[in-house]
Design a protein around this motif. Structure first.
Motif, short mmCIF file in Angstrom:
data_model
loop_
_atom_site.label_atom_id
_atom_site.label_comp_id
_atom_site.label_asym_id
_atom_site.label_seq_id
_atom_site.Cartn_x
_atom_site.Cartn_y
_atom_site.Cartn_z
N SER A 127 0.82 -1.20 0.00
CA SER A 127 0.00 0.00 0.00
C SER A 127 0.86 1.26 0.00
CB SER A 127 -0.91 0.01 1.23
OG SER A 127 -1.64 1.22 1.28
N GLY A 128 0.39 2.25 -0.72
CA GLY A 128 1.04 3.56 -0.72
C GLY A 128 0.20 4.61 -0.03
N ILE A 190 -1.44 -4.62 10.01
CA ILE A 190 -0.34 -5.23 9.25
C ILE A 190 -0.86 -5.86 7.96
CG2 ILE A 190 1.36 -7.11 9.29
CD1 ILE A 190 1.67 -6.52 12.32
N GLY A 191 -1.99 -6.53 8.03
CA GLY A 191 -2.56 -7.16 6.84
C GLY A 191 -2.87 -6.15 5.75
N ARG A 192 -3.33 -4.97 6.15
CA ARG A 192 -3.73 -3.98 5.16
C ARG A 192 -2.54 -3.30 4.47
NH1 ARG A 192 -8.96 -1.23 8.15
NH2 ARG A 192 -8.78 0.30 6.48
N ILE A 193 -1.32 -3.60 4.92
CA ILE A 193 -0.13 -3.16 4.17
C ILE A 193 -0.13 -3.79 2.78
CG2 ILE A 193 2.39 -3.38 4.03
CD1 ILE A 193 2.50 -3.39 7.05
N PHE A 194 -0.67 -5.00 2.69
CA PHE A 194 -0.53 -5.80 1.48
C PHE A 194 -1.64 -5.56 0.46
CE2 PHE A 194 1.90 -7.73 4.82
CZ PHE A 194 3.07 -8.11 4.18
N GLY A 200 -6.01 0.29 2.26
CA GLY A 200 -4.63 -0.01 2.62
C GLY A 200 -3.99 1.01 3.55
N ILE A 201 -2.79 0.68 4.00
CA ILE A 201 -1.98 1.58 4.81
C ILE A 201 -0.52 1.33 4.45
CG2 ILE A 201 -1.99 -0.09 6.72
CD1 ILE A 201 -1.67 2.25 8.66
N ASP A 202 0.24 2.40 4.24
CA ASP A 202 1.63 2.22 3.85
C ASP A 202 2.46 1.73 5.04
OD1 ASP A 202 1.56 4.90 5.08
OD2 ASP A 202 3.65 4.98 4.45
N PRO A 203 3.51 0.95 4.77
CA PRO A 203 4.29 0.34 5.87
C PRO A 203 4.83 1.36 6.87
CG PRO A 203 4.86 -0.67 3.77
CD PRO A 203 3.96 0.48 3.44
#
Length: 255
Positions: A127-128, A190-194, A200-203
């Motif tokens: 995710s960006g 953490i899952g939504r990083i992918f 999403g959410i950026d790392p």
């Protein structure tokens, strides 16, 4: 007299937590993608569609998996269960919290990948979507504290069967009253990083969110202890009472 149901083995509880968290993230991410596709020019409508699907999906998943594992789907809830239950010998053990957390986080990542596959999105893209700012972190503290307070208040007052609609309703409301849209869950975060999508959410944003969620969990523990001083006795019934035998429900002496 009918025999008591057997205790649920840990391996079966872990599978329930993995599957439940995976499906929860698939609902969150998948409905976010669908909302973007169906309402590309209306962010408010996208959030409504995403939150509605999450409310309904979460409630159903609690009904399915609650009797097996308690339907925590959230490391903060599992850790709070251990913290609150230590004195009374109820709830999860420290080892179980660790294994629940691994299962939940693994499931969350798998759920995001599954949503990507279903919507034909590149599964290797992270995710960006930047989610930074003190206002978002405060929102995560509030959202997580409220969630922990809710589930333990329900358990303490014997209203565990209401967990599915109550927790679903709370998360749905928190989508709207918190600036962060209420992640309130380290594994889901953490899952939504992918998933490089609406949900999403950026790392780089994850450590702050997880830290805020842990603070929110501690705040919720303090609040529920103040409101319900004997809440420790009900720790084993969070979020939904698991199937147990009289032997399994006996307080544990080793934590």
């Amino acid at each position: 007299m009918s025999a008591a149901p057997p205790p649920v083995p840990l391996h079966r509880r872990l599978v329930a937590e993995l599957l439940g968290t995976a499906l929860l993230v698939a609902v969150v991410v998948g409905s976010g993608v669908a909302a973007q596709q169906l309402s590309p020019d209306d962010v408010g409508l996208q959030l409504l569609e995403n939150s509605t699907a999450t409310v309904l999906g979460l409630a159903v998943l609690i009904v399915i998996f609650g009797p097996v594992s308690g339907a925590h789907f959230n490391p903060v809830v599992s850790a709070a269960d251990w913290v609150l239950g230590r004195r009374a010998g109820t709830g999860l053990t420290g080892v179980e919290v660790g294994t629940y957390t691994v299962a939940q986080t693994t499931g969350a990542i798998a759920g995001a990948v599954l949503a990507n596959v279903m919507f034909d999105i590149e599964v290797t893209e992270l995710s960006g979507t930047e989610r930074a700012g003190s206002n978002l972190l405060i929102a995560e503290v509030v959202a997580t504290a409220g969630l922990v307070t809710l589930v333990f208040a329900l358990a303490r007052t014997g209203r565990g069967p209401l967990a599915a609609p109550a927790v679903g309703a709370y998360i749905g409301a928190a989508y709207w009253f918190t600036a962060s849209t209420s992640f309130a869950n380290p594994a889901v975060t953490i899952g939504r990083i992918f998933s490089d999508t609406f949900a999403g959410i950026d790392p780089a944003s994850v450590p702050g969110f997880v830290a805020a969620q842990l603070v929110g969990g501690l705040t919720g523990i303090a609040l529920v202890r103040y409101l319900f001083p004997d809440v420790e006795a009900a720790a084993g019934d969070v979020v939904v009472p698991r199937i147990t035998t009289p032997a399994e429900s006996t307080p544990r002496s080793t934590r």
